[in-house]
Scaffold this active site. Structure first.
Site, PDB file in Angstrom:
ATOM      1  CE  LYS A  40      -5.192   2.061   2.785  1.00 44.01           C
ATOM      2  NZ  LYS A  40      -4.026   1.415   3.446  1.00 44.01           N
TER       3      LYS A  40
ATOM      4  CE  LYS B  98      -6.760  -1.276   2.574  1.00 44.99           C
ATOM      5  NZ  LYS B  98      -5.388  -1.757   2.913  1.00 44.99           N
TER       6      LYS B  98
ATOM      7  CG  ASP C 167      -2.036  -1.000   1.144  1.00 48.96           C
ATOM      8  OD1 ASP C 167      -1.932  -1.955   0.362  1.00 48.96           O
ATOM      9  OD2 ASP C 167      -3.034  -0.846   1.887  1.00 48.96           O
TER      10      ASP C 167
END
Length: 221
Positions: free
Chosen positions: A156, A185, A94
């Site tokens: 995300k 996400k 991430d």
């Protein structure tokens, strides 16, 4: 909410422990809970990746962070972080985008950086954290395009360390705007099963949260 619905949420959950005071014992507990409750992954500090990969012994997917939480380190640093994490056993990365570059209009840098980190990830999953709470609506649309064009696997919403976290509106916007090969996400401030379900209904494929396993336990799972 019934058991099937709860388990569907947990199967999309990146069970997260990114506190700067996170201990090895807490990491052990996170991994054990993740294995027991069937979550998508554990998201942990880079320092613990090698240990967690060994401790989990294949029971859970290991995710970690790059350029976290501010994103303003250089591309070379992020690429090196990603390579090191994968060498230590990370399955998913991430990465925080360079918001300074984005807001300065240096979109080429942002796109190239994402692409470089994705290249470093190889066949591992790359999720790109855009910190939506700090972006204008125009910037949100732009960053969706950059993430798509750079070949990332996910966009995300948030680190959970900024002034705001995921919103249903941002998730829906991202889902509509990103390419068909990019998933969404939602992370930051998602503390209840109901909030997680709302994000899923808005288009989230993953949920980053530290509280959902505890919420599932409290619901009787």
């Amino acid at each position: 909410m019934n058991e099937k619905e709860i388990r569907n949420i947990l199967a999309r959950c990146d069970h997260t422990l990114l506190s700067v005071t996170a201990t090895r014992a807490e990491t052990d507990a996170l991994i054990d809970e993740a294995a027991e409750y069937g979550v998508a992954s554990v998201c942990i500090p880079p320092y613990y990746v090698k240990y967690a990969s060994e401790y989990s012994a294949g029971r859970v997917t290991v995710c970690t962070v790059v350029g976290f939480p501010n994103g303003y380190c250089t591309s070379d640093v992020k690429v090196a972080e990603a390579r090191a994490a994968i060498a230590d056993g990370a399955d998913e990365i991430d990465m925080v985008i360079n918001i300074c570059a984005l807001k300065s209009g240096d979109t080429g840098y942002v796109k190239e950086e994402i692409a470089a980190v994705k290249k470093a990830c190889g066949d591992k999953i790359l999720k790109v954290i855009v910190e939506a709470a700090l972006l204008t609506e125009e910037e949100k649309l732009l960053v969706c395009d950059l993430v798509t064009e750079a070949g990332a696997d996910y966009i995300k919403t948030s680190t959970g360390f900024a002034k705001g976290g995921a919103t249903v509106e941002d998730v829906a916007l991202f889902r509509k705007r990103v390419g068909e090969n990019v998933r969404v996400k939602a992370a930051g401030g998602i503390r209840t099963l109901e909030a997680a379900q709302a994000m899923i209904e808005a288009g989230a494929d993953r949920i980053g949260a530290s509280a959902l396993v505890r919420a599932a336990k409290e619901a009787g799972l």
